[in-house]
Design a protein around this motif. Structure first.
Motif, PDB file in Angstrom:
ATOM      1  N   ASP A   1       3.887   5.705  -5.458  1.00 42.31           N
ATOM      2  CA  ASP A   1       3.510   5.872  -6.896  1.00 42.31           C
ATOM      3  C   ASP A   1       2.500   6.879  -7.323  1.00 42.31           C
ATOM      4  N   LEU A   4       0.792  -1.181   0.068  1.00 40.75           N
ATOM      5  CA  LEU A   4      -0.197   0.028   0.095  1.00 40.75           C
ATOM      6  C   LEU A   4       0.947   1.370   0.117  1.00 40.75           C
ATOM      7  N   LYS A   5       2.089   1.244   0.689  1.00 44.48           N
ATOM      8  CA  LYS A   5       2.814   2.596   0.864  1.00 44.48           C
ATOM      9  C   LYS A   5       3.479   2.640  -0.556  1.00 44.48           C
ATOM     10  N   GLN A   6       3.812   1.464  -1.185  1.00 46.01           N
ATOM     11  CA  GLN A   6       4.419   1.732  -2.402  1.00 46.01           C
ATOM     12  C   GLN A   6       3.244   2.180  -3.496  1.00 46.01           C
ATOM     13  N   GLN A   7       2.161   1.744  -3.483  1.00 41.88           N
ATOM     14  CA  GLN A   7       1.015   2.313  -4.131  1.00 41.88           C
ATOM     15  C   GLN A   7       0.922   3.998  -3.926  1.00 41.88           C
ATOM     16  N   ARG A   8       0.961   4.077  -2.964  1.00 38.55           N
ATOM     17  CA  ARG A   8       0.655   5.641  -2.271  1.00 38.55           C
ATOM     18  C   ARG A   8       1.727   6.349  -2.858  1.00 38.55           C
TER      19      ARG A   8
END
Lengths: 140, 140
Positions: free
Chosen positions: B115, B109-113
């Motif tokens: 991105d 989720l943090k990676q997505q955030r």
DNA sequence: ATTTCCGTTTACGTAAACGTCAATTAAAGC
DNA sequence: GCTTTAATTGACGTTTACGTAAACGGAAAT
């Protein structure tokens, strides 16, 4: 003869070249996937004979593709997005259309960001419950 | 005779009931999709005869499913996530496993955030360029 | 009574995004 | 020259997430 590192495809950093397997390793995608992205019109590397040669621009595009994937977009959506990045639109109508697309994309992203915040908070709650349960089980 | 709104399936708010078409409309998914989620084990509504009756707990699960989809997770991943929400694990090992899963999910989720943040900023840049080009074209 | 509406079940179809395998070709090392 | 090794092309297979159509069941409206 000059001393160059590894291969002779460097010099002007904007003209670096990459093989398909280099990109495959760097980004951890299969070569099959990379070729597939080409079939779908997302990449168009040069050729030396039959072999694909990727420029640093191609590399950036691949980066964008993978980021798009992590965000859950389809390849055709990703195509639209990437085209926004590096196309040189001539007409005002095009630009208007662009800006609308950007606005749509922004809405989706903000929705996702919100979903993420909510989910992260919920995860905090769940983890706390877990840890609570664990200490209870530790010291009965 | 009591005055109740619309239907008689209310009262205790925790015991509200929903038909498949109500949920379908509320969340803008097809009934086919909802039944499919059931086939995949993500929902298990009660039955009145053959008809499906969804509780508010089912409704929450559906909400979570759709949020997961917006975040680009597969249905089986979503299944894992939802199970984290409302399972009552007994053993410490289970809890440890849980917490690891939560940590993995959090990373994604943090990676997505991240991105998303990057992409949003890039969109800002593109839009500015667009607007600049437009004014140039307006006043040549 | 029969049309009309939901809802259900079963089954087949499909689009996306690759994986996998086979057959070639080309380049590189010995 | 011969053999690995890397890359290409083409074809077919696969998984996921539903769509679509057919055929039937009950309840309600006319």
């Amino acid at each position: 003869m000059l001393l160059v590192s590894e291969n002779a495809r460097q010099g002007d950093p904007a003209q670096e070249q990459f093989s398909i397997s280099e990109l495959s390793q760097e980004f951890d995608v299969t070569t099959r996937a990379i070729r597939f992205y080409e079939d779908e019109g997302l990449l168009e590397p040069h050729r030396q004979g039959r072999q694909r040669v990727y420029s640093s621009r191609d590399r950036v595009r691949l980066k964008l593709i993978l980021r798009g994937k992590r965000l859950g977009f389809s390849l055709s959506e990703i195509g639209d997005i990437i085209d926004m990045y590096d196309s040189e639109p001539g007409e005002v109508g095009q630009l208007q259309y662009f800006i609308e697309k950007i606005s749509v994309r922004r809405k989706t992203l903000k929705q996702q960001r919100n979903d993420i915040e909510v989910t992260l908070k919920e995860l905090d709650g769940i983890e706390k419950q877990c840890r609570k349960s664990m200490t209870h089980l530790d010291q009965p």
